[in-house]
Write an enzyme that holds these catalytic residues in place. Sequence first.
Site, PDB file in Angstrom:
ATOM      1  N   LYS A   1      23.429-104.065  21.556  1.00 39.97           N
ATOM      2  CA  LYS A   1      22.646-102.955  21.016  1.00 39.97           C
ATOM      3  C   LYS A   1      22.168-103.369  19.632  1.00 39.97           C
ATOM      4  O   LYS A   1      22.976-103.586  18.725  1.00 39.97           O
ATOM      5  CB  LYS A   1      23.500-101.682  20.923  1.00 39.97           C
ATOM      6  CG  LYS A   1      22.801-100.544  20.179  1.00 39.97           C
ATOM      7  CD  LYS A   1      23.717 -99.346  19.992  1.00 39.97           C
ATOM      8  CE  LYS A   1      23.313 -98.544  18.773  1.00 39.97           C
ATOM      9  NZ  LYS A   1      24.211 -97.411  18.512  1.00 39.97           N
TER      10      LYS A   1
ATOM     11  N   GLY B   1      25.693 -89.733  13.357  1.00 40.72           N
ATOM     12  CA  GLY B   1      26.904 -89.055  12.913  1.00 40.72           C
ATOM     13  C   GLY B   1      26.708 -87.649  12.384  1.00 40.72           C
ATOM     14  O   GLY B   1      27.643 -87.047  11.860  1.00 40.72           O
TER      15      GLY B   1
ATOM     16  N   ALA C   1      22.599 -91.322  19.138  1.00 42.72           N
ATOM     17  CA  ALA C   1      22.855 -90.831  17.775  1.00 42.72           C
ATOM     18  C   ALA C   1      22.469 -89.367  17.589  1.00 42.72           C
ATOM     19  O   ALA C   1      21.422 -88.911  18.051  1.00 42.72           O
ATOM     20  CB  ALA C   1      22.147 -91.657  16.725  1.00 42.72           C
ATOM     21  N   GLY C   2      23.348 -88.668  16.907  1.00 40.21           N
ATOM     22  CA  GLY C   2      23.073 -87.308  16.461  1.00 40.21           C
ATOM     23  C   GLY C   2      23.430 -86.208  17.439  1.00 40.21           C
ATOM     24  O   GLY C   2      23.407 -85.025  17.079  1.00 40.21           O
TER      25      GLY C   2
ATOM     26  N   ASN D   1      29.192 -90.811  20.350  1.00 43.38           N
ATOM     27  CA  ASN D   1      30.393 -91.330  19.690  1.00 43.38           C
ATOM     28  C   ASN D   1      31.038 -90.260  18.813  1.00 43.38           C
ATOM     29  O   ASN D   1      32.072 -89.683  19.137  1.00 43.38           O
ATOM     30  CB  ASN D   1      30.039 -92.585  18.878  1.00 43.38           C
ATOM     31  CG  ASN D   1      31.252 -93.296  18.303  1.00 43.38           C
ATOM     32  OD1 ASN D   1      31.169 -94.451  17.926  1.00 43.38           O
ATOM     33  ND2 ASN D   1      32.408 -92.671  18.221  1.00 43.38           N
ATOM     34  N   THR D   2      30.369 -89.931  17.697  1.00 43.76           N
ATOM     35  CA  THR D   2      30.973 -89.031  16.715  1.00 43.76           C
ATOM     36  C   THR D   2      31.408 -87.704  17.325  1.00 43.76           C
ATOM     37  O   THR D   2      32.503 -87.205  17.028  1.00 43.76           O
ATOM     38  CB  THR D   2      29.970 -88.776  15.569  1.00 43.76           C
ATOM     39  OG1 THR D   2      29.654 -90.028  14.966  1.00 43.76           O
ATOM     40  CG2 THR D   2      30.557 -87.839  14.524  1.00 43.76           C
TER      41      THR D   2
END
Lengths: 66, 257
Positions: free
Chosen positions: B99, B160, B186-187, B208-209
């Site tokens: 990535k 994040g 993301a986000g 992830n986050t």
Amino acid sequence: MNIILNGEKITVRGSASVTDILEERNIDPKTVIVELDGIILKQEEFKDSVLCEDSTVEVLRFVGGG
Amino acid sequence: MKVNDKFMIKGMEIKSRLFLGTGKFGDDSLIPKCIEACGAHIVTVAIRRVDFGASTDNITQHLPEDCILMPNTHGARNAEEAVRIARLGRAAGCGDWVKIEVVSDNKYLLPDNDETLKAVEILVKEGFIVMPYMTPDLYAARRMRDAGAASVMPLGAPIGTNKGFKTREMVEIMCNEMDIPVVVDAGIGKPSEAAECMEAGAAAVLVNTAIATASDPVLMAKAFGEAVRAGRNAYLAGPGAVKSLAEGSTPLTGFLR
């Protein structure tokens, strides 16, 4: 002799190998990636990769990341 | 009912449309439990200098063998650094997946599409399966595809932030126009937002986050897995038309008078 290990200048004995550097720090060679003077080493090359004055060594591993 | 919905990337069948990032987990032993709970097949990792003063493990020891490990190039500020990190990952036996993440803006961590494209061009020629994280932009996405990217990974919101699918308009255009998978990365903060990405036509979502920082990461992983499947099914099902005036579901004939 002096080398740069992960960005820090340190002193090691002459003719130290990559394996020596890892063993002194209790690092399992199977868990790390080593780059010597910009060249990525294979694990089987660690033992015979002897450091020189001003060698730059990067010892890396996988960590969590997104 | 559409039953043949295989998710293929570069000829390989990917068993889950939820990709899991492995950062920020308070306890790395939670990671395999989260993978099992959400069914993720592609899992991202990062590469960092060993801290000789700490007793941190190699994260890969926590990952099931049947996962596809995809190192990111986090920390790269330009194409050259991203290429170097990608090569390190492959040298470590991580396979050909990477990535690309090139960020030089430390406030919003927005990806640099120009430098990312340069890295894609180099790494594709070296045989990598390249998935570039990017700011949503159709022209840039087309250039990534033309350079050989396996997918494009537009951000849903800054990394994040858990703000959700703030880039929907631009990403939906990409989903409609691109002939390679669009993976929202993301986000994304909640399962409902992941479902929205899938309803918009995304091929997959990387989270992830939102999972790692949940009070119960394993349960949140399960919820995300279910949401991604639900969103995909909704996309395949084809939502009904949106109308401005009310229209009852019950027949407007045969009233009791």
